[in-house]
Design a protein around this motif. Structure first.
Motif, PDB file in Angstrom:
ATOM      1  N   VAL A   1       0.858  -1.192   0.000  1.00 50.10           N
ATOM      2  CA  VAL A   1       0.000   0.000   0.000  1.00 50.10           C
ATOM      3  C   VAL A   1       0.890   1.236   0.000  1.00 50.10           C
ATOM      4  O   VAL A   1       2.027   1.201   0.474  1.00 50.10           O
ATOM      5  N   ALA A   2       0.348   2.319  -0.551  1.00 50.06           N
ATOM      6  CA  ALA A   2       1.105   3.563  -0.607  1.00 50.06           C
ATOM      7  C   ALA A   2       1.310   4.116   0.797  1.00 50.06           C
ATOM      8  O   ALA A   2       0.472   3.955   1.687  1.00 50.06           O
ATOM      9  N   ALA A   3       2.463   4.784   0.999  1.00 51.56           N
ATOM     10  CA  ALA A   3       2.787   5.373   2.292  1.00 51.56           C
ATOM     11  C   ALA A   3       3.420   6.739   2.055  1.00 51.56           C
ATOM     12  O   ALA A   3       3.709   7.125   0.918  1.00 51.56           O
ATOM     13  N   SER A   4       3.624   7.471   3.140  1.00 53.34           N
ATOM     14  CA  SER A   4       4.205   8.804   3.023  1.00 53.34           C
ATOM     15  C   SER A   4       5.660   8.727   2.551  1.00 53.34           C
ATOM     16  O   SER A   4       6.338   7.722   2.741  1.00 53.34           O
ATOM     17  N   ALA A   5       6.107   9.811   1.962  1.00 58.59           N
ATOM     18  CA  ALA A   5       7.463   9.846   1.407  1.00 58.59           C
ATOM     19  C   ALA A   5       8.431  10.445   2.412  1.00 58.59           C
ATOM     20  O   ALA A   5       8.048  11.133   3.354  1.00 58.59           O
ATOM     21  N   ALA A   6       9.715  10.180   2.201  1.00 59.56           N
ATOM     22  CA  ALA A   6      10.802  10.819   2.949  1.00 59.56           C
ATOM     23  C   ALA A   6      11.665  11.591   1.967  1.00 59.56           C
ATOM     24  O   ALA A   6      11.919  11.118   0.852  1.00 59.56           O
ATOM     25  N   SER A   7      12.087  12.777   2.351  1.00 66.18           N
ATOM     26  CA  SER A   7      12.943  13.563   1.466  1.00 66.18           C
ATOM     27  C   SER A   7      14.385  13.076   1.588  1.00 66.18           C
ATOM     28  O   SER A   7      14.733  12.320   2.491  1.00 66.18           O
ATOM     29  N   TRP A   8      15.220  13.565   0.686  1.00 62.67           N
ATOM     30  CA  TRP A   8      16.627  13.161   0.700  1.00 62.67           C
ATOM     31  C   TRP A   8      17.363  13.703   1.929  1.00 62.67           C
ATOM     32  O   TRP A   8      18.454  13.239   2.242  1.00 62.67           O
ATOM     33  N   ASP A   9      16.771  14.686   2.613  1.00 63.57           N
ATOM     34  CA  ASP A   9      17.406  15.260   3.806  1.00 63.57           C
ATOM     35  C   ASP A   9      16.969  14.563   5.084  1.00 63.57           C
ATOM     36  O   ASP A   9      17.436  14.930   6.162  1.00 63.57           O
ATOM     37  N   GLU A  10      16.101  13.574   4.979  1.00 64.99           N
ATOM     38  CA  GLU A  10      15.572  12.892   6.151  1.00 64.99           C
ATOM     39  C   GLU A  10      16.042  11.444   6.161  1.00 64.99           C
ATOM     40  O   GLU A  10      16.300  10.854   5.105  1.00 64.99           O
ATOM     41  N   PRO A  11      16.127  10.841   7.362  1.00 65.57           N
ATOM     42  CA  PRO A  11      16.441   9.408   7.423  1.00 65.57           C
ATOM     43  C   PRO A  11      15.307   8.609   6.774  1.00 65.57           C
ATOM     44  O   PRO A  11      14.139   9.033   6.850  1.00 65.57           O
ATOM     45  N   PRO A  12      15.582   7.461   6.130  1.00 66.82           N
ATOM     46  CA  PRO A  12      16.918   6.854   5.991  1.00 66.82           C
ATOM     47  C   PRO A  12      17.686   7.323   4.750  1.00 66.82           C
ATOM     48  O   PRO A  12      18.829   6.939   4.562  1.00 66.82           O
ATOM     49  N   LEU A  13      17.040   8.165   3.907  1.00 66.16           N
ATOM     50  CA  LEU A  13      17.699   8.558   2.661  1.00 66.16           C
ATOM     51  C   LEU A  13      18.939   9.404   2.917  1.00 66.16           C
ATOM     52  O   LEU A  13      19.951   9.267   2.219  1.00 66.16           O
ATOM     53  N   ALA A  14      18.895  10.258   3.920  1.00 67.82           N
ATOM     54  CA  ALA A  14      20.036  11.137   4.186  1.00 67.82           C
ATOM     55  C   ALA A  14      21.303  10.344   4.490  1.00 67.82           C
ATOM     56  O   ALA A  14      22.414  10.807   4.196  1.00 67.82           O
ATOM     57  N   GLY A  15      21.156   9.155   5.053  1.00 70.91           N
ATOM     58  CA  GLY A  15      22.324   8.351   5.392  1.00 70.91           C
ATOM     59  C   GLY A  15      23.108   7.884   4.184  1.00 70.91           C
ATOM     60  O   GLY A  15      24.295   7.534   4.306  1.00 70.91           O
ATOM     61  N   LEU A  16      22.478   7.864   3.004  1.00 74.19           N
ATOM     62  CA  LEU A  16      23.190   7.430   1.800  1.00 74.19           C
ATOM     63  C   LEU A  16      24.321   8.383   1.453  1.00 74.19           C
ATOM     64  O   LEU A  16      25.336   7.973   0.874  1.00 74.19           O
TER      65      LEU A  16
END
Length: 580
Positions: free
Chosen positions: A323-338
């Motif tokens: 199911v669809a869920a809310s997104a995370a930006s590149w400045d937020e975890p876990p994407l920022a950790g990349l």
């Protein structure tokens, strides 16, 4: 339409049935196929060659699967040139099958352990047949590998597939396609790519024959296996455009779970660049999220009962729920950790990934997550200054290149980018998506997919001059000190053993020795000697050579060049990104 595709074994069966005098004429007669008018329906195809001669194909799912299903009405059929030309000019069907879900414990991104298995007699025999076929190709070269040599390779491919050596069979099909392109004068033929494929297949056959390495990895799989991974919370990273030379196109959406592990959801279909837009706007095949691929790249997903292949491609089995869920930006975890991992460590990881078999290469292993300041254009690239180093970002496709040109006109702009490393171009990567100080419309929230979205100059925020860091010098191409040996390898792949036997390698061997590359010089000398070492009969005539000395000498040289080049490329890349 063109003649129908055929299974690999059919080519060999039809050509083996021809008398020698006709077999020699097949290559010279391939041009006749362009004059044929082939009509087809679901199960048959026919071509009227003249008033008295008709070819009839009986097809299974659009493919000719046995030699008996190709019938010619001429007087000397089935031992006629018409049948030989029809199969020699046809595309070879890969025989791919549908993915399969495999029950078992969750093992995301890891191959199935197979430490106790050994290759069987049938597998070793099949690997030996492929080795002999590759040796024949090396002796003849691409220029001399006509329909008969190619048919021998395809027969070995069929034997390998029957024995369960699916990785080797797929590699053999790629080599057969390259040989056909070379004979046809196709501009897509690349002798370096053919050399690399031959090295890969011959090493694989050698390992199968000698039992070196994990058996499951050496065998490969006929179908992509999906294993349970349980439930995941996934965040969209970006959506990448794919237009492959093999005739497939579409998009791949990259996702990240809460632990920072990357996963992919592909939407690839037969066709060219015109299929990209449909794939990007089409529904995600996993569960019933109602998201398109583009929306998933900017959104999120809650996955339960999930499955994935060894390279972390998510499966779409009946039991999978999403199911669809809310997104995370590149400045937020876990994407920022990349972006937190040092760039030299990312480069080392990407080079390690290139040594893995493609089916077991984890998703995103060759991606770089770069933060830097725009310095402007550098040829066809966007020059980006990172911490103490520089990276050039290039685009794959017209849309991506246009977007990078817009960004290059904003020097001083801070950017964060997802890019794919180019091993043979130190400091250069293919940019997939970016984010920065941009005034983006609502439909481009979070980031810009460079291959899909279109940047306008009005999207680049700010009008004032920005402070620029020092401009790093552009990186040079990867040094190739083993080039003399590499050139001989390529000449043999193109022109065969005779090309190396005629030319003297003394000058190159002496030059490599003076430069301290004694191992490279020794391998070049050994290859030159093996090329000229031919047995003769009592009358001085050259005896047909079917030994392993020449193929082994070529393979040793090919492996040396491959590993030497990889090491030089890695070192150049690490130097460019400021590794200590």
């Amino acid at each position: 339409m063109s003649v129908p595709p055929v299974f690999p074994a059919v080519v060999a069966d039809v050509l083996d049935a021809l008398p020698p005098r006709l077999r020699k004429r097949v290559d010279a007669s391939l041009g006749r196929v362009a004059e044929w008018t082939v009509t087809a329906d679901a199960d048959t195809a026919t071509a009227a060659l003249d008033a008295e001669t008709t070819l009839t194909w009986t097809l299974r799912r659009g493919v000719l699967t046995t030699a008996d299903d190709l019938v010619c009405s001429c007087l000397i059929a089935p031992k006629c040139l018409h049948r030989g030309v029809a199969v020699a000019a046809a595309d070879v069907a890969g025989g791919d099958q549908e993915p399969v879900e495999v029950p078992g414990e969750p093992v995301p991104g890891e191959p199935v352990p197979d430490a106790v298995e050994v290759t069987s007699d049938d597998e070793r025999a099949a690997a030996g047949a492929l080795w002999e076929a590759c040796g024949t190709v090396l002796r003849a070269g691409a220029a001399g590998s006509g329909a008969v040599v190619r048919a021998g390779l395809l027969r070995a491919v069929h034997v390998a597939r029957v024995a369960g050596l699916h990785r080797a069979a797929a590699n053999g099909l790629r080599i057969a396609a390259a040989l056909a392109a070379a004979r046809a004068g196709d501009s897509s033929f690349d002798r370096e790519a053919l050399t690399a494929e031959l090295v890969e297949l011959m090493l694989l056959c050698h390992d199968l024959r000698t039992g070196v390495g994990p058996t499951a990895v050496l065998r490969g799989t006929a179908r992509r296996e999906y294993r349970p991974i349980g439930s995941l919370r996934l965040h969209g990273l970006c959506t990448e455009v794919v237009v492959a030379a093999s005739g497939y196109a579409g998009v791949v959406t990259h996702l990240v779970d809460d632990g920072g592990v990357l996963w992919t959801v592909p939407a690839i279909m037969p066709g060219g660049a015109e299929r990209v837009a449909a794939a990007a706007s089409g529904p995600v095949a996993i569960g019933e999220s109602g998201l398109s691929q583009r929306e998933l790249g900017r959104g999120g997903l809650l996955l339960s009962g999930g499955t994935a292949s060894a390279d972390r491609r998510l499966g779409a089995g009946k039991a999978v729920r999403a199911v669809a869920a809310s997104a995370a930006s590149w400045d937020e975890p876990p994407l920022a950790g990349l972006w937190a991992r040092p760039l030299p460590d990312q480069v080392a990881r990407a080079f390690h990934a290139h040594t893995e078999p493609e089916a077991h290469r984890p998703a995103g292993a060759d991606l770089l997550f770069v933060t830097g300041t725009v310095l402007g254009a550098a040829g066809d690239a966007l020059r980006l200054a990172t911490d103490g180093a520089g990276v050039d970002l290039v685009g794959d496709g017209d849309r991506a290149r246009e977007n990078l040109r817009v960004l290059a006109n904003a020097p001083g702009l801070r950017l964060r980018a997802v890019a794919r490393l180019l091993p043979d171009r130190p400091g250069t990567a293919v940019a997939l998506a970016v984010i920065g100080d941009l005034d983006l419309p609502a439909d481009l929230r979070h980031h810009v997919d460079l291959g899909l979205d279109r940047l306008q100059r009005s999207h680049v925020a700010g009008d004032g001059a920005r402070e620029l860091p020092p401009r790093p010098e552009p990186a040079e191409r990867v040094p190739r000190p083993a080039r003399p040996l590499e050139n001989v390898l390529h000449r043999i792949a193109l022109g065969g053993r005779a090309v190396a036997a005629v030319a003297s390698a003394r000058r190159e061997v002496a030059a490599l020795t003076r430069d301290g590359l004694t191992t490279t010089a020794g391998l070049l000398a050994d290859l030159a000697d093996a090329s000229r070492d031919r047995d003769r009969d009592a009358f001085g005539r050259v005896v047909r050579d079917e030994g392993d000395d020449f193929p082994l000498a070529w393979l040793r040289a090919g492996l040396h060049v491959r590993e030497f080049t990889r090491a030089a490329a890695k070192r150049a890349w690490l130097t460019e990104v400021g590794a200590k």
